[in-house]
Write an enzyme that holds these catalytic residues in place. Structure first.
Site, PDB file in Angstrom:
ATOM      1  N   ARG A   1       0.635  -1.297   0.129  1.00  0.00           N
ATOM      2  CA  ARG A   1      -0.016  -0.004   0.007  1.00  0.00           C
ATOM      3  C   ARG A   1       0.875   1.309  -0.121  1.00  0.00           C
ATOM      4  O   ARG A   1       0.353   2.187  -0.409  1.00  0.00           O
ATOM      5  CB  ARG A   1      -0.897  -0.048   1.334  1.00  0.00           C
ATOM      6  CG  ARG A   1      -2.085   0.590   0.960  1.00  0.00           C
ATOM      7  CD  ARG A   1      -3.219   0.481   2.231  1.00  0.00           C
ATOM      8  NE  ARG A   1      -2.233   0.231   3.368  1.00  0.00           N
ATOM      9  CZ  ARG A   1      -2.896   0.570   4.505  1.00  0.00           C
ATOM     10  NH1 ARG A   1      -4.173   0.865   4.657  1.00  0.00           N
ATOM     11  NH2 ARG A   1      -2.109   0.279   5.720  1.00  0.00           N
TER      12      ARG A   1
ATOM     13  N   LYS B   1       3.068 -19.477   6.217  1.00  0.00           N
ATOM     14  CA  LYS B   1       2.337 -19.918   7.556  1.00  0.00           C
ATOM     15  C   LYS B   1       2.050 -18.555   8.435  1.00  0.00           C
ATOM     16  O   LYS B   1       2.753 -17.485   7.985  1.00  0.00           O
ATOM     17  CB  LYS B   1       3.247 -20.777   8.147  1.00  0.00           C
ATOM     18  CG  LYS B   1       4.354 -20.239   8.871  1.00  0.00           C
ATOM     19  CD  LYS B   1       5.035 -20.969   9.830  1.00  0.00           C
ATOM     20  CE  LYS B   1       4.449 -20.977  11.249  1.00  0.00           C
ATOM     21  NZ  LYS B   1       5.070 -20.062  12.114  1.00  0.00           N
TER      22      LYS B   1
ATOM     23  N   HIS C   1       9.046 -23.425   6.306  1.00  0.00           N
ATOM     24  CA  HIS C   1      10.719 -23.139   6.070  1.00  0.00           C
ATOM     25  C   HIS C   1      11.273 -24.087   6.549  1.00  0.00           C
ATOM     26  O   HIS C   1      12.432 -24.531   6.239  1.00  0.00           O
ATOM     27  CB  HIS C   1      11.102 -21.724   6.476  1.00  0.00           C
ATOM     28  CG  HIS C   1      11.048 -21.491   7.668  1.00  0.00           C
ATOM     29  ND1 HIS C   1      10.159 -21.177   8.754  1.00  0.00           N
ATOM     30  CD2 HIS C   1      12.302 -21.303   8.573  1.00  0.00           C
ATOM     31  CE1 HIS C   1      10.872 -21.222   9.972  1.00  0.00           C
ATOM     32  NE2 HIS C   1      12.062 -21.065   9.858  1.00  0.00           N
TER      33      HIS C   1
ATOM     34  N   LYS D   1      15.398 -26.200   5.149  1.00  0.00           N
ATOM     35  CA  LYS D   1      16.571 -26.339   5.727  1.00  0.00           C
ATOM     36  C   LYS D   1      17.294 -27.573   5.446  1.00  0.00           C
ATOM     37  O   LYS D   1      16.720 -28.637   5.102  1.00  0.00           O
ATOM     38  CB  LYS D   1      16.228 -26.543   7.211  1.00  0.00           C
ATOM     39  CG  LYS D   1      15.913 -25.031   8.031  1.00  0.00           C
ATOM     40  CD  LYS D   1      15.679 -25.260   9.453  1.00  0.00           C
ATOM     41  CE  LYS D   1      15.065 -24.121  10.136  1.00  0.00           C
ATOM     42  NZ  LYS D   1      15.691 -22.901  10.352  1.00  0.00           N
TER      43      LYS D   1
ATOM     44  N   GLU E   1      13.959 -22.463  21.546  1.00  0.00           N
ATOM     45  CA  GLU E   1      14.402 -20.977  20.867  1.00  0.00           C
ATOM     46  C   GLU E   1      15.010 -20.315  22.343  1.00  0.00           C
ATOM     47  O   GLU E   1      14.221 -20.399  23.419  1.00  0.00           O
ATOM     48  CB  GLU E   1      13.343 -20.368  20.412  1.00  0.00           C
ATOM     49  CG  GLU E   1      13.157 -21.053  19.103  1.00  0.00           C
ATOM     50  CD  GLU E   1      11.901 -19.876  18.238  1.00  0.00           C
ATOM     51  OE1 GLU E   1      12.315 -19.409  17.508  1.00  0.00           O
ATOM     52  OE2 GLU E   1      10.839 -20.112  18.370  1.00  0.00           O
TER      53      GLU E   1
ATOM     54  N   ASP F   1       1.801 -22.003  16.428  1.00  0.00           N
ATOM     55  CA  ASP F   1       3.087 -21.383  15.792  1.00  0.00           C
ATOM     56  C   ASP F   1       4.003 -22.572  15.512  1.00  0.00           C
ATOM     57  O   ASP F   1       4.879 -22.426  14.358  1.00  0.00           O
ATOM     58  CB  ASP F   1       3.680 -20.551  16.670  1.00  0.00           C
ATOM     59  CG  ASP F   1       4.706 -19.634  16.402  1.00  0.00           C
ATOM     60  OD1 ASP F   1       4.377 -19.135  14.888  1.00  0.00           O
ATOM     61  OD2 ASP F   1       6.006 -19.539  16.869  1.00  0.00           O
TER      62      ASP F   1
ATOM     63  N   HIS G   1       6.148 -26.970  12.124  1.00  0.00           N
ATOM     64  CA  HIS G   1       7.591 -27.601  12.045  1.00  0.00           C
ATOM     65  C   HIS G   1       7.816 -28.709  12.815  1.00  0.00           C
ATOM     66  O   HIS G   1       8.369 -29.725  12.207  1.00  0.00           O
ATOM     67  CB  HIS G   1       8.590 -26.514  12.599  1.00  0.00           C
ATOM     68  CG  HIS G   1       8.228 -25.119  12.230  1.00  0.00           C
ATOM     69  ND1 HIS G   1       8.111 -24.807  10.825  1.00  0.00           N
ATOM     70  CD2 HIS G   1       8.485 -23.753  12.717  1.00  0.00           C
ATOM     71  CE1 HIS G   1       7.941 -23.688  10.558  1.00  0.00           C
ATOM     72  NE2 HIS G   1       8.172 -22.868  11.889  1.00  0.00           N
TER      73      HIS G   1
ATOM     74  N   LYS H   1       9.767 -20.737  23.800  1.00  0.00           N
ATOM     75  CA  LYS H   1      10.680 -19.713  23.581  1.00  0.00           C
ATOM     76  C   LYS H   1      11.336 -19.308  24.971  1.00  0.00           C
ATOM     77  O   LYS H   1      10.884 -20.016  26.029  1.00  0.00           O
ATOM     78  CB  LYS H   1       9.603 -18.684  23.161  1.00  0.00           C
ATOM     79  CG  LYS H   1       9.118 -18.780  21.863  1.00  0.00           C
ATOM     80  CD  LYS H   1       8.934 -17.544  20.962  1.00  0.00           C
ATOM     81  CE  LYS H   1       8.147 -17.516  19.504  1.00  0.00           C
ATOM     82  NZ  LYS H   1       9.182 -17.943  18.588  1.00  0.00           N
TER      83      LYS H   1
ATOM     84  N   LYS I   1      19.160 -21.866  21.678  1.00  0.00           N
ATOM     85  CA  LYS I   1      18.336 -22.120  20.453  1.00  0.00           C
ATOM     86  C   LYS I   1      19.163 -23.473  20.041  1.00  0.00           C
ATOM     87  O   LYS I   1      20.412 -23.844  19.956  1.00  0.00           O
ATOM     88  CB  LYS I   1      18.919 -21.202  19.361  1.00  0.00           C
ATOM     89  CG  LYS I   1      18.136 -21.529  18.131  1.00  0.00           C
ATOM     90  CD  LYS I   1      18.195 -20.264  17.081  1.00  0.00           C
ATOM     91  CE  LYS I   1      17.632 -20.751  15.606  1.00  0.00           C
ATOM     92  NZ  LYS I   1      16.271 -20.527  15.823  1.00  0.00           N
TER      93      LYS I   1
HETATM   94  C1  BG6 Z   1       8.361 -19.542  12.736  1.00  0.00           C
HETATM   95  C2  BG6 Z   1       7.867 -19.310  14.072  1.00  0.00           C
HETATM   96  O1  BG6 Z   1       7.750 -20.317  11.768  1.00  0.00           O
HETATM   97  O2  BG6 Z   1       9.638 -20.225  12.989  1.00  0.00           O
HETATM   98  C3  BG6 Z   1       8.522 -18.187  15.154  1.00  0.00           C
HETATM   99  O3  BG6 Z   1       6.698 -18.560  13.723  1.00  0.00           O
HETATM  100  C4  BG6 Z   1       9.850 -19.052  15.181  1.00  0.00           C
HETATM  101  O4  BG6 Z   1       7.962 -18.101  16.106  1.00  0.00           O
HETATM  102  C5  BG6 Z   1      10.466 -19.619  13.740  1.00  0.00           C
HETATM  103  O5  BG6 Z   1      10.727 -18.347  16.024  1.00  0.00           O
HETATM  104  C6  BG6 Z   1      11.704 -20.342  14.059  1.00  0.00           C
HETATM  105  O6  BG6 Z   1      12.448 -20.629  13.033  1.00  0.00           O
HETATM  106  P1  BG6 Z   1      13.861 -20.979  12.966  1.00  0.00           P
HETATM  107  O7  BG6 Z   1      14.281 -21.150  11.511  1.00  0.00           O
HETATM  108  O8  BG6 Z   1      14.765 -19.744  13.588  1.00  0.00           O
HETATM  109  O9  BG6 Z   1      14.015 -22.121  13.757  1.00  0.00           O
END
Ligand code: BG6
Length: 483
Positions: free
Chosen positions: A48, A149, A179, A183, A217, A236, A241, A327, A332
């Protein structure tokens, strides 16, 4: 495959957002630098804000400068093919304007890849307008759509979204992104399992004691609280995932890498998951979460969950799969750990009190990507046994070959028409079925309560108890070290 002579347009809806900025344009630029994009392409942002083409291109300067192989000449060349078409996502006429703009730059037959990078509440508008403006018609080239997503917020909304998508596109044109599937280390699960002969014979209930899948994470919800508070960790992370990782670990060998063959096998796993007992689940929130800006006061949204599930088939009957994600955890780490059974009989003497560490195969998805295999050894000069690891680390094994970003692979696959690493409608449906069941179970008065955990910990004690009561314990992330 990409037809080299044809024009390919990549149209990003929601182009002024974070995803375009941080992931999509940098990924496309990297593909360009690596000479993997078709020679004739355009990237068109639709949003926009009133940007000129130059202003739009300038938005990406910082992100692309940060890339390890940034090259000024290449960027000048690439950014000359980046365009902006201003429009309101809900206004049909703006899609006619987009169509005219595309005709102007494409000058003839062209393929088009549409990317829905908007916030999900606009998906219906965008899809309906794409369809209404005739942008989905495959008359002079293919038309495909990538849907980001979250794909719905429950089974019903995901199904409604699929209906809206199918009003505009056939299933073969639809690429639902997760995603994690892009990987390298996630794809390596299949290579590791099925390009070797020595692991598959023990990859079953006869040898495997249990499987742990951890996606931890260290970051908290940060500036995404508005979205996250309505979603929580099940929607989420688990719906997509974690269940994708589970299906890759548990699936039967597909006969080919063809998208539907592969996805058929994943669907069989998802449909074989036994109804989860709500008492085999743990939900928790990190301390201080409700004080985050954008989070409802007294929010009950879990930022952590752990659960045990079973897959009812010949390979996995009665083997527990423990899944957890959260989280604001200690660090991580994403890991799949396959713990094997103990040897049936130990004839060697061990110092009293010393216990055996069963064989364990750990697939480190990130960071420090690699694979560890733990086995027992005889300690020199003593009758005792001691565990050791055989280790493979990508950074050592492949030296300077950088692991490509997930979005690079997925964008390229979508351009090439390969949907193997995208989720199909039925996978989404089965994943939501499981997640909905747990979420509604948590509403019941007999459900385990929402627990709390300190930031920087490995989660709540209740998650430890979940395994402890089965005589097991969580791993401390990739490599099993807690440093
Ligand atoms: C996303 C989630 O799909 O994946 C996030 O919405 C999360 O909350 C993220 O932090 C984690 O992705 P990655 O690639 O950093 O493990």
């Amino acid at each position: 495959m990409i037809n080299g002579s044809q024009t390919n347009s990549i149209i990003i809806f929601g182009a002024s957002g974070d995803l375009t900025h941080r992931k999509l344009v940098p990924a496309l630029f990297r593909l360009f630098v690596l000479n993997r994009l078709p020679p004739n392409f355009h990237v068109i942002g639709f949003a926009r804000r009133p940007y000129t083409h130059e202003e739009f291109r300038a938005l990406f300067t910082d992100a692309v400068h940060a890339l390890p192989d940034y090259d000024e000449t290449a960027w000048a060349d690439f950014s000359g093919r980046v365009w902006y078409s201003r429009g309101d996502l809900g206004t049909r006429i703006d899609y006619d304007t987009l169509q005219s703009f595309l005709y102007g730059i494409e000058r003839g037959q062209a393929n088009r890849l549409y990317y829905l990078a908007t916030s999900p509440e606009y998906y219906d508008d965008v899809l309906n307008n794409i369809s209404g403006a005739g942008l989905a018609a495959e008359e002079d080239g293919w038309r495909r759509v990538i849907v980001e997503k979250p794909f719905g917020k429950d089974r019903a909304s995901a199904s409604a979204l699929n209906t809206t998508i199918h009003n505009a596109f056939d299933e073969h044109q639809v690429y639902r992104i997760d995603h994690y599937l892009g990987k390298e280390t996630v794809q390596n699960i299949l290579y590791f399992r099925f390009a070797n002969t020595i692991f598959e014979p023990v990859w079953n209930r006869n040898y495997v004691d249990h499987v742990q899948i951890t996606v931890a994470e260290d970051v908290d919800v940060g500036h995404r609280a508005g979205y996250y508070d309505g979603a929580g960790v099940m929607r989420d992370m688990f719906q997509n995932h974690l269940l994708q990782l589970l299906s890759l670990v548990a699936m039967e060998p597909p006969v080919s890498f063809d998208a539907d063959t592969l996805r058929n096998e994943k669907v069989k796993v998802l449909s074989a998951i036994r109804t989860v007992s709500i008492h085999d689940t743990v939900r928790a929130q990190y301390d201080g979460y409700p004080e985050t800006t954008g989070v409802a006061p007294n929010s009950m949204t879990p930022t952590y969950a752990a659960l045990k599930l079973y897959i009812d088939n010949w390979r996995w009957q009665d083997v527990p799969f423990y899944l957890r994600s959260g989280k604001a955890l200690k660090r991580k780490t994403s890991e799949i750990a396959i713990q094997f059974r103990r040897p049936p009989h130990l004839f060697m003497n061990m110092t009293r009190g010393k216990t055996l560490d069963p064989n364990l195969l750990s697939m480190c998805i990130q960071p420090d990507e690699g694979i560890h295999l733990r086995f027992e050894t005889k300690m020199p000069g003593a009758p005792d046994i001691h565990p050791m690891d055989m280790e493979f680390h990508y950074r050592e094994g492949y030296k300077e070959t950088a692991l490509p970003e997930a979005y690079e692979r997925l964008l390229l696959d979508a351009l090439q028409g390969d949907a193997a690493l995208f989720t199909r409608e039925d996978e989404i449906d089965l994943s939501w079925k499981l997640v909905d069941y747990i979420l509604s179970g948590w509403e019941s008065p007999s459900a385990p309560p929402l627990c709390l955990y300190p930031r920087g910990s490995w989660g709540p004690q209740e998650a430890d108890i979940l395994l402890f009561q089965d005589g097991r314990g969580w791993r401390l992330g990739c490599g099993g070290h807690d440093e």
